[in-house]
Design an enzyme around this catalytic site. Structure first.
Site, PDB file in Angstrom:
ATOM      1  CB  CYS A  37      -0.824   0.054   1.044  1.00  0.00           C
ATOM      2  SG  CYS A  37      -0.025  -0.355   2.752  1.00  0.00           S
ATOM      3  CB  CYS A 105      -1.077  -2.283   9.587  1.00  0.00           C
ATOM      4  SG  CYS A 105      -1.911  -1.867   8.353  1.00  0.00           S
TER       5      CYS A 105
END
Lengths: 131, 195
Positions: A37, A105
Protein backbone atom coordinates in the site's frame (compact mmCIF):
# COMPACT_ATOMS: atom_id res chain seq x y z
CA UNK A 1 -14.98 -1.84 7.15
CA UNK A 2 -15.08 -0.34 10.60
CA UNK A 3 -11.99 0.27 12.69
CA UNK A 4 -12.02 -1.11 16.23
CA UNK A 5 -12.34 1.33 19.13
CA UNK A 6 -8.72 0.73 20.06
CA UNK A 7 -7.52 1.59 16.57
CA UNK A 8 -9.58 4.77 16.60
CA UNK A 9 -8.22 5.68 20.03
CA UNK A 10 -4.60 5.28 18.91
CA UNK A 11 -5.38 7.12 15.68
CA UNK A 12 -6.94 10.07 17.48
CA UNK A 13 -4.52 10.11 20.42
CA UNK A 14 -1.30 8.66 19.10
CA UNK A 15 1.17 7.72 21.85
CA UNK A 16 4.76 8.80 21.45
CA UNK A 17 4.32 10.47 18.08
CA UNK A 18 7.41 12.34 16.92
CA UNK A 19 11.11 11.85 16.39
CA UNK A 20 14.45 11.62 18.17
CA UNK A 21 17.55 12.83 16.42
CA UNK A 22 18.79 9.72 14.69
CA UNK A 23 22.37 10.87 15.18
CA UNK A 24 22.10 10.38 18.94
CA UNK A 25 24.37 7.64 20.21
CA UNK A 26 21.69 5.77 22.18
CA UNK A 27 18.92 6.03 19.58
CA UNK A 28 18.01 3.21 17.23
CA UNK A 29 15.93 4.02 14.13
CA UNK A 30 13.87 1.60 12.08
CA UNK A 31 12.31 2.73 8.80
CA UNK A 32 10.14 0.14 7.08
CA UNK A 33 7.56 0.14 4.33
CA UNK A 34 4.64 -1.90 3.05
CA UNK A 35 4.81 -2.24 -0.72
CA UNK A 36 1.21 -3.50 -0.71
CA UNK A 37 0.00 0.00 0.00
CA UNK A 38 2.99 2.36 0.08
CA UNK A 39 2.79 2.96 3.84
CA UNK A 40 6.01 4.15 5.48
CA UNK A 41 6.71 3.75 9.19
CA UNK A 42 9.55 5.07 11.35
CA UNK A 43 10.03 3.75 14.87
CA UNK A 44 12.79 4.96 17.17
CA UNK A 45 13.97 3.66 20.51
CA UNK A 46 16.11 5.32 23.16
CA UNK A 47 18.21 2.82 25.04
CA UNK A 48 19.93 2.88 28.41
CA UNK A 49 21.75 -0.19 29.75
CA UNK A 50 20.11 -2.51 27.22
CA UNK A 51 16.67 -1.25 28.23
CA UNK A 52 14.34 0.83 26.06
CA UNK A 53 13.57 3.95 28.09
CA UNK A 54 11.65 5.87 25.46
CA UNK A 55 10.24 5.47 21.96
CA UNK A 56 8.82 7.57 19.12
CA UNK A 57 7.05 6.83 15.88
CA UNK A 58 6.03 8.55 12.73
CA UNK A 59 3.78 6.68 10.33
CA UNK A 60 2.47 7.72 6.95
CA UNK A 61 -0.31 5.29 6.28
CA UNK A 62 -3.77 4.12 7.20
CA UNK A 63 -5.35 4.15 10.65
CA UNK A 64 -4.32 0.57 11.34
CA UNK A 65 -0.68 1.29 10.52
CA UNK A 66 -0.71 4.34 12.79
CA UNK A 67 -2.37 2.41 15.60
CA UNK A 68 0.02 -0.55 15.23
CA UNK A 69 3.08 1.66 15.50
CA UNK A 70 1.61 3.75 18.31
CA UNK A 71 0.90 0.56 20.26
CA UNK A 72 4.36 -0.78 19.46
CA UNK A 73 6.01 2.27 21.04
CA UNK A 74 3.90 1.76 24.18
CA UNK A 75 4.85 -1.88 24.38
CA UNK A 76 8.60 -1.52 23.87
CA UNK A 77 8.99 1.13 26.55
CA UNK A 78 10.51 -0.37 29.69
CA UNK A 79 11.44 -3.61 27.94
CA UNK A 80 14.99 -4.85 27.49
CA UNK A 81 16.15 -5.14 23.88
CA UNK A 82 15.87 -8.93 24.09
CA UNK A 83 12.34 -8.71 25.45
CA UNK A 84 11.31 -6.24 22.74
CA UNK A 85 12.66 -8.62 20.09
CA UNK A 86 10.04 -11.16 21.12
CA UNK A 87 7.03 -8.92 20.38
CA UNK A 88 4.97 -10.66 17.70
CA UNK A 89 2.72 -9.03 15.15
CA UNK A 90 -0.03 -11.47 16.15
CA UNK A 91 -0.17 -9.84 19.59
CA UNK A 92 -0.74 -6.48 17.91
CA UNK A 93 -3.46 -7.98 15.71
CA UNK A 94 -5.18 -9.33 18.80
CA UNK A 95 -4.90 -6.17 20.87
CA UNK A 96 -6.22 -3.94 18.07
CA UNK A 97 -8.66 -6.49 16.62
CA UNK A 98 -7.20 -5.95 13.15
CA UNK A 99 -9.09 -7.56 10.27
CA UNK A 100 -7.19 -9.91 7.90
CA UNK A 101 -6.65 -7.21 5.27
CA UNK A 102 -4.81 -5.08 7.85
CA UNK A 103 -2.51 -7.76 9.22
CA UNK A 104 0.35 -6.38 7.14
CA UNK A 105 0.18 -3.21 9.25
CA UNK A 106 1.04 -5.21 12.36
CA UNK A 107 3.83 -6.99 10.47
CA UNK A 108 5.18 -3.58 9.60
CA UNK A 109 5.22 -2.55 13.27
CA UNK A 110 7.03 -5.74 14.30
CA UNK A 111 9.58 -5.19 11.51
CA UNK A 112 10.03 -1.59 12.64
CA UNK A 113 10.85 -2.67 16.22
CA UNK A 114 13.37 -5.25 15.01
CA UNK A 115 14.94 -2.84 12.53
CA UNK A 116 15.29 -0.15 15.21
CA UNK A 117 16.95 -2.61 17.59
CA UNK A 118 19.29 -3.82 14.86
CA UNK A 119 20.17 -0.21 14.05
CA UNK A 120 20.93 0.52 17.71
CA UNK A 121 23.09 -2.59 18.06
CA UNK A 122 24.97 -1.77 14.88
CA UNK A 123 25.65 1.70 16.22
CA UNK A 124 26.98 0.29 19.49
CA UNK A 125 29.23 -2.18 17.68
CA UNK A 126 30.52 0.63 15.54
CA UNK A 127 31.34 2.89 18.49
CA UNK A 128 32.72 0.29 20.91
CA UNK A 129 34.80 -1.70 18.44
CA UNK A 130 36.38 1.45 17.08
CA UNK A 131 39.45 3.55 17.13
CA UNK B 1 -14.44 -15.03 -32.13
CA UNK B 2 -16.31 -17.91 -30.56
CA UNK B 3 -16.52 -17.39 -26.89
CA UNK B 4 -17.30 -20.99 -25.95
CA UNK B 5 -14.20 -22.54 -27.43
CA UNK B 6 -11.84 -20.84 -25.04
CA UNK B 7 -10.98 -22.16 -21.62
CA UNK B 8 -12.52 -20.09 -18.86
CA UNK B 9 -9.50 -19.61 -16.67
CA UNK B 10 -6.30 -18.88 -18.49
CA UNK B 11 -3.18 -19.58 -16.54
CA UNK B 12 0.46 -19.31 -17.47
CA UNK B 13 0.92 -23.06 -17.16
CA UNK B 14 -1.26 -24.07 -20.08
CA UNK B 15 0.10 -21.30 -22.26
CA UNK B 16 -3.10 -19.29 -21.93
CA UNK B 17 -3.01 -15.82 -20.46
CA UNK B 18 -4.77 -12.45 -20.64
CA UNK B 19 -2.61 -11.35 -23.57
CA UNK B 20 -3.45 -14.42 -25.59
CA UNK B 21 -7.11 -14.08 -24.66
CA UNK B 22 -7.12 -10.84 -26.68
CA UNK B 23 -4.78 -12.18 -29.34
CA UNK B 24 -2.00 -9.83 -28.27
CA UNK B 25 1.72 -10.51 -27.91
CA UNK B 26 2.85 -11.11 -24.34
CA UNK B 27 4.59 -7.79 -23.84
CA UNK B 28 4.48 -4.69 -21.66
CA UNK B 29 4.28 -2.43 -24.69
CA UNK B 30 0.68 -2.65 -25.77
CA UNK B 31 -1.30 -1.43 -28.73
CA UNK B 32 -4.30 0.15 -27.05
CA UNK B 33 -6.40 0.25 -30.21
CA UNK B 34 -5.95 -3.51 -30.72
CA UNK B 35 -6.69 -4.19 -27.06
CA UNK B 36 -9.83 -2.10 -27.16
CA UNK B 37 -11.19 -3.64 -30.34
CA UNK B 38 -10.38 -7.19 -29.20
CA UNK B 39 -12.13 -6.44 -25.91
CA UNK B 40 -15.18 -5.11 -27.66
CA UNK B 41 -15.38 -8.11 -29.95
CA UNK B 42 -14.88 -10.65 -27.17
CA UNK B 43 -17.27 -9.09 -24.72
CA UNK B 44 -19.96 -8.92 -27.39
CA UNK B 45 -19.40 -12.57 -28.28
CA UNK B 46 -20.03 -13.74 -24.74
CA UNK B 47 -22.29 -11.11 -23.26
CA UNK B 48 -24.80 -12.98 -21.04
CA UNK B 49 -27.67 -11.00 -22.59
CA UNK B 50 -27.21 -12.96 -25.79
CA UNK B 51 -27.46 -16.23 -23.91
CA UNK B 52 -30.62 -15.44 -21.99
CA UNK B 53 -32.53 -18.11 -23.91
CA UNK B 54 -29.66 -20.61 -23.95
CA UNK B 55 -29.51 -23.72 -21.75
CA UNK B 56 -28.32 -23.02 -18.19
CA UNK B 57 -24.78 -24.40 -18.58
CA UNK B 58 -24.21 -22.26 -21.66
CA UNK B 59 -25.50 -19.16 -19.90
CA UNK B 60 -23.28 -19.90 -16.91
CA UNK B 61 -20.28 -20.33 -19.22
CA UNK B 62 -21.04 -17.01 -20.89
CA UNK B 63 -21.26 -15.27 -17.52
CA UNK B 64 -17.94 -16.73 -16.40
CA UNK B 65 -16.29 -15.84 -19.67
CA UNK B 66 -17.67 -12.33 -19.54
CA UNK B 67 -16.27 -11.84 -16.04
CA UNK B 68 -12.89 -13.13 -17.17
CA UNK B 69 -12.80 -10.84 -20.20
CA UNK B 70 -13.64 -7.81 -18.06
CA UNK B 71 -10.96 -8.67 -15.51
CA UNK B 72 -8.39 -9.27 -18.24
CA UNK B 73 -9.22 -5.89 -19.78
CA UNK B 74 -9.00 -4.14 -16.42
CA UNK B 75 -5.53 -5.58 -15.87
CA UNK B 76 -4.11 -5.07 -19.35
CA UNK B 77 -5.39 -1.54 -19.77
CA UNK B 78 -3.57 -0.30 -16.65
CA UNK B 79 0.19 0.20 -16.94
CA UNK B 80 0.80 -0.83 -13.33
CA UNK B 81 -1.50 -3.84 -13.30
CA UNK B 82 -0.25 -5.02 -16.69
CA UNK B 83 3.35 -4.76 -15.48
CA UNK B 84 2.56 -6.68 -12.29
CA UNK B 85 0.67 -9.36 -14.21
CA UNK B 86 3.38 -9.74 -16.84
CA UNK B 87 6.07 -9.95 -14.17
CA UNK B 88 4.12 -12.81 -12.59
CA UNK B 89 4.02 -14.61 -15.94
CA UNK B 90 7.72 -14.03 -16.60
CA UNK B 91 8.70 -15.18 -13.12
CA UNK B 92 6.79 -18.40 -13.87
CA UNK B 93 6.66 -19.67 -10.31
CA UNK B 94 10.07 -18.34 -9.26
CA UNK B 95 9.71 -16.43 -6.03
CA UNK B 96 10.21 -12.67 -6.07
CA UNK B 97 11.36 -10.43 -3.26
CA UNK B 98 8.20 -8.39 -2.94
CA UNK B 99 9.89 -5.92 -0.59
CA UNK B 100 12.86 -5.15 -2.82
CA UNK B 101 13.70 -1.44 -2.90
CA UNK B 102 16.78 0.55 -3.83
CA UNK B 103 19.12 1.41 -0.94
CA UNK B 104 17.92 4.50 0.91
CA UNK B 105 14.60 4.68 -0.94
CA UNK B 106 12.36 4.30 2.12
CA UNK B 107 14.29 6.95 3.99
CA UNK B 108 13.83 9.27 1.04
CA UNK B 109 10.08 8.59 0.96
CA UNK B 110 9.89 9.25 4.69
CA UNK B 111 11.74 12.54 4.26
CA UNK B 112 9.39 13.63 1.47
CA UNK B 113 6.40 12.76 3.66
CA UNK B 114 7.93 14.73 6.53
CA UNK B 115 8.51 17.67 4.22
CA UNK B 116 4.82 17.56 3.34
CA UNK B 117 4.01 17.54 7.07
CA UNK B 118 6.05 20.67 7.57
CA UNK B 119 4.74 22.49 4.52
CA UNK B 120 1.14 21.50 5.09
CA UNK B 121 0.35 20.88 8.77
CA UNK B 122 -2.74 18.70 9.28
CA UNK B 123 -5.03 21.61 10.20
CA UNK B 124 -3.96 23.90 7.39
CA UNK B 125 -6.48 24.89 4.69
CA UNK B 126 -6.22 23.32 1.22
CA UNK B 127 -3.31 24.68 -0.79
CA UNK B 128 -5.32 26.05 -3.66
CA UNK B 129 -3.47 29.33 -4.15
CA UNK B 130 -0.58 31.48 -2.98
CA UNK B 131 2.89 30.20 -2.04
CA UNK B 132 1.38 27.03 -0.53
CA UNK B 133 0.00 26.04 -3.90
CA UNK B 134 3.40 26.70 -5.44
CA UNK B 135 5.05 24.36 -2.93
CA UNK B 136 2.50 21.66 -3.57
CA UNK B 137 3.06 22.04 -7.29
CA UNK B 138 6.82 21.82 -6.86
CA UNK B 139 6.49 18.60 -4.84
CA UNK B 140 4.07 17.17 -7.35
CA UNK B 141 6.50 17.96 -10.17
CA UNK B 142 9.24 16.17 -8.25
CA UNK B 143 7.17 13.06 -7.67
CA UNK B 144 5.86 13.02 -11.26
CA UNK B 145 9.41 13.23 -12.56
CA UNK B 146 10.40 10.25 -10.45
CA UNK B 147 7.39 8.30 -11.67
CA UNK B 148 8.20 9.07 -15.28
CA UNK B 149 11.76 7.88 -14.95
CA UNK B 150 10.46 4.73 -13.25
CA UNK B 151 8.15 4.07 -16.19
CA UNK B 152 11.01 4.67 -18.60
CA UNK B 153 13.19 2.20 -16.70
CA UNK B 154 10.32 -0.29 -16.66
CA UNK B 155 9.87 -0.09 -20.42
CA UNK B 156 13.57 -0.78 -20.91
CA UNK B 157 13.62 -3.67 -18.44
CA UNK B 158 10.62 -5.34 -20.06
CA UNK B 159 11.97 -4.71 -23.55
CA UNK B 160 15.20 -6.49 -22.61
CA UNK B 161 13.54 -9.22 -20.57
CA UNK B 162 12.83 -11.77 -23.32
CA UNK B 163 10.67 -14.75 -22.50
CA UNK B 164 12.62 -16.06 -19.55
CA UNK B 165 14.48 -13.22 -17.86
CA UNK B 166 17.24 -13.81 -15.32
CA UNK B 167 16.92 -13.11 -11.60
CA UNK B 168 18.51 -9.71 -11.93
CA UNK B 169 15.94 -8.44 -14.41
CA UNK B 170 13.08 -9.91 -12.38
CA UNK B 171 14.41 -8.23 -9.29
CA UNK B 172 14.81 -4.95 -11.15
CA UNK B 173 11.20 -5.11 -12.29
CA UNK B 174 9.90 -6.00 -8.84
CA UNK B 175 11.88 -3.14 -7.33
CA UNK B 176 10.54 -0.81 -9.97
CA UNK B 177 6.93 -1.80 -9.23
CA UNK B 178 7.46 -1.43 -5.48
CA UNK B 179 8.87 2.08 -5.87
CA UNK B 180 5.83 3.13 -7.86
CA UNK B 181 3.49 2.28 -4.98
CA UNK B 182 5.30 4.60 -2.57
CA UNK B 183 5.45 7.43 -5.09
CA UNK B 184 1.76 7.01 -5.89
CA UNK B 185 1.05 7.30 -2.20
CA UNK B 186 2.82 10.65 -2.13
CA UNK B 187 0.86 11.76 -5.16
CA UNK B 188 -2.43 10.81 -3.50
CA UNK B 189 -1.50 12.88 -0.48
CA UNK B 190 -0.62 15.85 -2.68
CA UNK B 191 -3.96 15.56 -4.41
CA UNK B 192 -5.74 15.81 -1.08
CA UNK B 193 -3.59 18.79 -0.10
CA UNK B 194 -4.38 20.58 -3.34
CA UNK B 195 -8.11 19.99 -3.20
Amino acid sequence: MAYSDKVIDHYKNPRNAGSFSKEEENVGTGVVGAPECGDVMKLQIKVENERIVDARFKTFGCGSAIASSSLATEWVKGKTLDEAMTIQNTEIVKELSLPPVKIHCSVLAEDAIKTAIADYRKKQDGSSGGE
Amino acid sequence: MDCMNKPLRPSASDGEDYFRLFGLPRSYAIDRASLDSAYEELSLSCHPDFFAAAPAPELAAARAKSTLVNEAYRVLSSDSLRAEYLLGLLAAGRSLDTRALPEGFLMEMLELQEELDELFPPESPPATDGPQAGQAQRMRGLVKERLESLLEERRKLFAGAGESPDEQILRGLQTNLNCEKYLNRLLERLEIIEQ
